[in-house]
Design an enzyme around this catalytic site. Structure first.
Site, PDB file in Angstrom:
ATOM      1  CB  SER A   1      -0.887  -0.027   1.250  1.00 51.01           C
ATOM      2  OG  SER A   1      -1.556   1.189   1.377  1.00 51.01           O
ATOM      3  CB  ALA A   2       2.649   3.078  -2.329  1.00 54.58           C
ATOM      4  CB  SER A   3       1.484   8.038  -1.556  1.00 53.03           C
ATOM      5  OG  SER A   3       2.393   7.945  -2.621  1.00 53.03           O
TER       6      SER A   3
ATOM      7  CD  GLN B   1      -4.936  -0.744  -0.419  1.00 55.49           C
ATOM      8  OE1 GLN B   1      -4.856   0.390   0.041  1.00 55.49           O
ATOM      9  NE2 GLN B   1      -5.873  -1.604  -0.054  1.00 55.49           N
TER      10      GLN B   1
ATOM     11  CG  ASP C   1      10.343   4.957  -8.252  1.00 52.19           C
ATOM     12  OD1 ASP C   1      11.098   5.436  -7.386  1.00 52.19           O
ATOM     13  OD2 ASP C   1       9.153   4.663  -8.018  1.00 52.19           O
TER      14      ASP C   1
END
Lengths: 452, 115
Positions: free
Chosen positions: A115-117, A120, A281
């Protein structure tokens, strides 16, 4: 919008005030003060959510414009947020497909795996066999990762970017902000985030990556299942393996970390110097080593693209590092838009020479991060504007070095780059345009040698 | 084209193998030119390139010997990149069509649900 503006200002102020004791109420050393306030900015950004987390990640790749302390703090920014309830994610899937997850996939797990900003990720299994863009068929029952953009993420990010931009316009008019352009930084940020919010772009890059590395069974990326993908939902193969903080387990599982470190670094060089498109990234959460000794690249949300001219100039700059040639570095950096004012050239050349000569670690291997980030800082100190993308690439290469060294501490990434840069520049000698440009001078030089 | 350039130099180096002592010295310097052995500057790059062309020359030698034995050589066994690229583009197009088809189905389902 006004209340959000107040929230932003309030959060930043609260964190800065809380940092005052650590900063000795302004009486501590400059480094301690900067470190305390940098930490406060990082915590405020984490509190303020997705847009600011992403903005912090952008700041972390701009050592030319921000202090070392702030860059280091932003590098440690955590993009992990509490997961949303499954029902909220199901609602997004329903809105995208007008169907329940169970109608799209054979199974769908309500418990998220990440779960990231922005998004999900949930596990699922493939309902029907599917032939991906490249590679063999994915059979029924294949394990899948379903990445879903968090509801409201796009809207809140865009709103926050708009607020931040209006604040940046005011900052830009102030005298102290002349050295960097906050509006340009935010515009660059807005376009990066816009790309990241459309998951189809990530899917297309993952497919292209799989194709680019089709001849290399040691480098893999998840393949995309397009019938169940949209801008806000991406269905891809589920990759299993060890993250870079689980290397002891990986070694126990028979993974050859040295071979993978060299191969991982080589794979990245290939993306930059051969294809001109690269995963921008890279961090430990986006790379797996798998039990069958492969490297799995994940999450292609942020990618860098280079034109063939940029690729060639960057190869030349890398060759300058490999062969310790400051003149070559300056010449080709200028082609990339790094214009050193005439009165600064000697200073920059001297600083660059020192960096090139001082990039060795005690074990004799070269330290790319020290060189790359030092070079950006040197340019910043001499008021040289860094074009968009240049800093990102250097940061990406430094990250690859960090990742490779996590796998195998003695790896020398500059030495790994040598065959790539040399071969590409060697091959470029056959470019007709280059031949046309350089042959007359080469003939003159040969004649001078012959008649000497 | 670009690979051919390396092969061209390799062939040139192969035919001048015995004659050119200067080139041999450059190859040697390039081979030894790790982090410690390299003096740096533009000449170091030329040495590095010479070492790489020498490697290519060895590949060329092996290929010529293999061809003399009637075997298929490595450069000929590689698939045609243009053909591979075309296959990928077709695959990508199919992926996009799958995606559009799914989007259309969703729109139809929504329209049906709205009736």
């Amino acid at each position: 919008m006004a209340s959000r503006r107040l929230t932003i200002a309030g959060t930043v102020l609260r964190r800065l005030i809380a940092a005052l004791p650590a900063a000795g109420f302004g009486l501590a050393s400059a480094h301690r003060r900067r470190a305390a306030f940098a930490r406060a900015w990082r915590l405020a950004f984490e509190d303020l959510g997705p847009a600011f987390i992403k903005l912090g990640q952008l700041i972390s790749v701009r050592p030319d414009e921000f202090s070392d302390e702030l860059v280091a703090e932003m590098q440690s920014m955590q993009d992990a947020v509490p997961p949303l309830p499954a029902e909220a994610i199901r609602a997004v899937i329903r809105a995208e497909f007008a169907r329940e997850p169970e109608e799209l996939w054979a199974t769908f797990d309500d418990v998220p795996v990440a779960s990231a900003s922005i998004a999900q990720v949930h596990r699922a299994t493939l309902a029907r066999a599917y032939t991906p863009v490249w590679g063999t068929e994915l059979p029924t029952g294949t394990a899948l990762a379903i990445k879903v953009v968090r509801p409201g993420a796009a809207e809140s990010i865009r709103a926050d970017v708009a607020i931040a931009r209006s604040l940046a316009e005011r900052v830009a008019r102030m005298r102290f902000a002349r050295r960097f352009d906050p509006v340009a930084l935010l515009d660059e940020f807005a376009s990066t985030v816009d790309r990241e919010l459309d998951l189809r772009q990530e899917g297309r890059f993952a497919d292209r990556f799989t194709f680019d590395f089709r001849d290399d069974p040691k480098v893999v990326a998840p393949r995309i299942v397009w019938p169940t993908s949209t801008a806000r939902v991406l269905t891809m193969e589920f990759m299993t393996g060890w993250r870079l903080n689980q290397l002891e387990e990986a070694r126990a599982g028979g993974v050859d970390c040295y071979a993978l470190a060299v191969h991982g670094a080589t794979a990245f060089m290939r993306q930059v110097f051969v294809y001109g498109r690269y995963h921008a990234d890279l961090h430990p959460a986006n790379l797996f080593v798998t039990p069958d000794n492969t490297i799995a690249y994940l999450d292609f949300g942020i990618v860098g693209f280079l034109t063939s001219e940029e690729r060639m100039n960057i190869t030349q700059v890398m060759a300058a590092l490999v062969y310790r040639d400051p003149e070559r570095a300056l010449t080709y950096s200028a082609n990339l838009g790094v214009h050193v004012p005439a009165d600064r050239v000697a200073t920059v050349r001297e600083g660059l020479g020192e960096l090139l000569g001082g990039t060795f670690r005690p074990d004799g291997t070269r330290d790319f991060a020290h060189f790359g980030l030092g070079f950006l800082k040197l340019l910043g100190e001499n008021n040289v504007q860094i074009p968009s993308g240049y800093g990102l690439l250097i940061k990406s290469l430094a990250t690859v070095e960090g990742v490779a060294r996590a796998l195998y501490p003695e790896i020398d990434i500059v030495e790994t780059a040598k065959p790539f840069t040399t071969r590409i520049l060697g091959q470029a000698m056959g470019d007709p345009a280059r031949l046309h440009e350089r042959i007359p001078a080469a003939i003159r030089a040969a004649m001078r040698e012959l008649v000497a | 084209m670009t690979d051919d350039v390396m092969r061209f130099f390799a062939a040139w180096m192969l035919t001048h193998e015995v004659a050119d002592e200067g080139l041999k010295a450059a190859v040697l310097r390039g081979d030894e030119g790790g982090a410690d052995g390299m003096s740096g500057g533009p000449d170091a790059f030329v040495d590095g390139l010479a070492a790489m062309v020498a490697e290519e020359k060895e590949n060329l030698k092996r290929d010529l010997e293999a061809r003399a034995r009637g075997e298929k050589v490595s450069i000929e066994a590689e698939p045609d990149p243009a053909f591979e690229e075309l296959r990928f583009e077709v695959g990508e197009l199919r992926g996009r069509l799958d995606n559009i088809e799914s989007l259309l189905e969703t729109l139809v389902r929504r329209a049906d649900a709205g009736k």
